[in-house]
Motif scaffolding. Structure first.
Motif, PDB file in Angstrom:
ATOM      1  N   GLU A 209      -0.565   0.289   9.771  1.00  0.00           N
ATOM      2  CA  GLU A 209      -1.483  -0.779   9.372  1.00  0.00           C
ATOM      3  C   GLU A 209      -1.308  -1.215   7.926  1.00  0.00           C
ATOM      4  N   GLU A 210      -0.579  -0.451   7.138  1.00  0.00           N
ATOM      5  CA  GLU A 210      -0.439  -0.804   5.722  1.00  0.00           C
ATOM      6  C   GLU A 210       0.821  -0.190   5.134  1.00  0.00           C
ATOM      7  N   TRP A 211       1.248  -0.776   4.002  1.00  0.00           N
ATOM      8  CA  TRP A 211       2.373  -0.235   3.253  1.00  0.00           C
ATOM      9  C   TRP A 211       1.894   0.857   2.295  1.00  0.00           C
ATOM     10  N   LYS A 212       2.700   1.880   2.129  1.00  0.00           N
ATOM     11  CA  LYS A 212       2.398   2.951   1.188  1.00  0.00           C
ATOM     12  C   LYS A 212       3.641   3.277   0.360  1.00  0.00           C
ATOM     13  N   VAL A 213       3.416   3.707  -0.883  1.00  0.00           N
ATOM     14  CA  VAL A 213       4.514   4.187  -1.708  1.00  0.00           C
ATOM     15  C   VAL A 213       4.925   5.570  -1.201  1.00  0.00           C
ATOM     16  N   GLU A 214       6.154   5.675  -0.765  1.00  0.00           N
ATOM     17  CA  GLU A 214       6.647   6.945  -0.248  1.00  0.00           C
ATOM     18  C   GLU A 214       7.244   7.803  -1.362  1.00  0.00           C
ATOM     19  N   ALA A 215       7.910   7.152  -2.326  1.00  0.00           N
ATOM     20  CA  ALA A 215       8.539   7.893  -3.422  1.00  0.00           C
ATOM     21  C   ALA A 215       8.706   6.966  -4.610  1.00  0.00           C
ATOM     22  N   LEU A 216       8.667   7.558  -5.784  1.00  0.00           N
ATOM     23  CA  LEU A 216       8.883   6.814  -7.023  1.00  0.00           C
ATOM     24  C   LEU A 216       9.741   7.682  -7.927  1.00  0.00           C
ATOM     25  N   SER A 217      10.791   7.102  -8.503  1.00  0.00           N
ATOM     26  CA  SER A 217      11.696   7.907  -9.319  1.00  0.00           C
ATOM     27  C   SER A 217      12.390   7.035 -10.356  1.00  0.00           C
ATOM     28  N   ALA A 218      12.893   7.701 -11.391  1.00  0.00           N
ATOM     29  CA  ALA A 218      13.750   7.010 -12.348  1.00  0.00           C
ATOM     30  C   ALA A 218      15.120   6.798 -11.706  1.00  0.00           C
TER      31      ALA A 218
ATOM     32  N   ASP B 173       0.358  -4.515  -0.414  1.00  0.00           N
ATOM     33  CA  ASP B 173       0.311  -5.224   0.873  1.00  0.00           C
ATOM     34  C   ASP B 173       0.663  -6.700   0.709  1.00  0.00           C
ATOM     35  N   LYS B 174       0.180  -7.328  -0.342  1.00  0.00           N
ATOM     36  CA  LYS B 174       0.454  -8.745  -0.577  1.00  0.00           C
ATOM     37  C   LYS B 174       1.922  -8.974  -0.891  1.00  0.00           C
TER      38      LYS B 174
ATOM     39  N   HIS C 187       8.205 -10.107  -5.944  1.00  0.00           N
ATOM     40  CA  HIS C 187       7.741  -8.759  -6.286  1.00  0.00           C
ATOM     41  C   HIS C 187       7.490  -8.584  -7.791  1.00  0.00           C
ATOM     42  N   GLU C 188       7.460  -9.680  -8.536  1.00  0.00           N
ATOM     43  CA  GLU C 188       7.324  -9.578  -9.991  1.00  0.00           C
ATOM     44  C   GLU C 188       6.030  -8.862 -10.399  1.00  0.00           C
TER      45      GLU C 188
END
Length: 488
Positions: A147-156, A97-98, A122-123
């Protein structure tokens, strides 16, 4: 040579870094030079990490060879798990969020190169994501959910997917990363003594029968544990326990592995631990690991599409082909001619870029030595099924028949059999393993190491009886006590 950048095509990585060589994935997998290297760091930048692909095998075999891969095979597998974003959301809500505050869009894509972000703000988030999933090139997709940010996907991220505008930053991040070492993230310790046992009541060939599960439960309760039996629907409750004992057949692309990873991440004592599942689940890995530790095994070749024609000349006929993730004698095939070899290899290589071929060395029975925490636990002889070359025989309908079994006190098993079994198990880890071996007089050879060995009432426990179950539970207790004493 201190490091190797592995790419699919040498032209994929034009950056020259002192002490770091660029090697194609195929050369790394198939040239003997790379099996002999020791202590080298491997930076896997292959275009795909899909299961049993070339990129997958680079990270898997790097570990077997004693190299230090980035990403390691556990991270490769983690990145494919559906719950990876939810794990991050649980841990990083405030930081996410920050970092993403005041963005004008409802979506954001963050590329991470060797733990760094091209965008300075974003460091910290980039570093945190890299610490959870240490892979050279990562991409995280975020979504604003009211109301907040969420990780939708993470990949190489594949090298070819890196924007041209990011290339110079990526190269500089790589230079900095190669110049310094990384230390693993610290896991949290547990403080309570509750044991979860993962089972599947619908499994037709479970590693422990119902009576054995009750014996484990009693042994644990006698030592002061509270015991619950879980099934795959209880994934969200894993963190409520201090220890997880998996008594369901394990596999890599399976919920058992996800349970093990989640439990390990939460600081639980886990048997089977996720590293053991990964290592024992793949016979290609086991073959290379036994070779590295000079543990005797049948003459073994790693087979790929380019060397099938050499198998007959090197091993003779009949010989045995093994699907890397075969279990319970399934996916293990005896071939008796060149035509049969080519036909079976063609089919197996459709599912995996590498398979194992071994010389056929028949015996009346196989030894199984149970090993726990680097010490022998039980010894069994499993005799071959009637008119068959394996312990388990299956007909065309899948119906199985098995040979007889004989359980002996450890001290009555041949010392060389026990010695080699313990060496093989210790090469994997310090958990619970079943080592299968063949004996030819004084010569002993390892067939495979199982991370999830059978312990059934009436078979493996015939000598030790209740003491067998107690020793397994004492292993959990000892490790939990160590965690408690070292808790900061």
């Amino acid at each position: 040579m201190t490091g190797i950048v592995i790419v699919d095509d040498a032209r994929d990585w034009p950056l020259a870094i002192p002490g770091v060589d660029v090697v194609t994935a195929w050369n790394y997998l198939t040239q003997e030079l790379f099996t002999r290297l020791r202590g080298v760091r491997v930076y896997n930048l292959c275009r795909s990490f899909s299961y049993q692909s070339t990129g997958y095998y680079v990270s898997l075999l790097a570990h077997a060879r004693g190299h230090k891969p980035l990403p390691d095979i556990a991270t490769v597998q983690d990145l494919k798990l559906a719950e990876s974003p939810s794990v991050l959301n649980d841990e990083l809500d405030e930081l996410i969020d920050k970092s993403l505050a005041r963005l004008g869009s409802n979506e954001y894509v963050l590329n991470i190169y060797f733990g760094q972000s091209p965008t300075k703000r974003h460091e910290r988030l980039a570093r945190a994501l890299f610490n959870f999933f240490p892979a050279p090139l990562l991409q995280a997709k975020f979504e604003w959910r009211g109301e907040e940010w969420k990780v939708e996907a993470l990949s190489a991220v594949a090298l070819g997917e890196v924007p041209a505008s990011h290339h110079e930053f990526m190269y500089e991040a790589a230079r900095e990363y190669f110049a310094r070492r990384r230390s693993p993230t610290k896991r949290r310790d547990s403080t309570r003594y509750d044991l979860a046992i993962l089972v599947n009541e619908h499994e037709t060939e479970p590693p422990s029968n119902a009576k054995a599960l009750k014996a484990f439960e009693k042994a644990a309760e006698d030592l002061g544990f509270s015991v619950d039996f879980l099934d795959k629907s209880d994934y969200g409750h894993v963190a409520e326990y201090d220890a997880l004992f998996i008594r369901e057949t394990t596999a890599v692309n399976h919920h058992t592995y996800r349970f093990a990873r989640r439990a390990a991440r939460e600081g639980l004592v886990v048997v089977d631990d996720p590293e053991s599942i990964l290592r024992c689940a793949n016979k290609v890995y086991l073959a290379q690991l036994m070779e590295r530790h000079r543990i005797p095994q049948p003459k073994t070749l790693l087979i790929h599409r380019g060397n099938v024609s050499y198998v007959g000349r090197e091993l003779g006929f009949p010989c045995v082909l093994k699907q890397p993730d075969s279990q319970f004698s399934k996916g293990v095939i005896k071939v008796s001619s060149e035509a049969e070899l080519k036909r079976e290899c063609r089919e197996l290589l459709e599912r995996s870029d590498l398979i194992v071929a071994q010389s056929f060395e028949p015996t009346e029975y196989d030894w199984r030595i149970g090993v726990l925490d680097g010490q022998p636990l039980y010894a069994c002889r499993y005799f071959m099924a009637t008119d068959h070359w394996q312990v388990v025989k299956r007909d065309a309908a899948g119906k199985k028949s098995e040979g007889n079994h004989e359980t002996l006190p450890i001290e009555e098993a041949p010392p060389q059999v026990v010695k080699v079994a313990v060496e093989a198990a210790r090469a994997i880890g310090d958990g619970l393993y079943g080592v299968d071996l063949k004996q030819f007089g004084k010569l002993v050879k390892v067939i495979e190491v199982n991370d999830n060995p059978n312990i059934d009432v009436g078979v493996e426990d015939l000598v030790l009886k209740a003491t067998l179950y107690k020793r397994v539970m004492e292993h959990f207790l000892k490790r939990l006590d160590v965690q408690t004493r070292t808790k900061p």
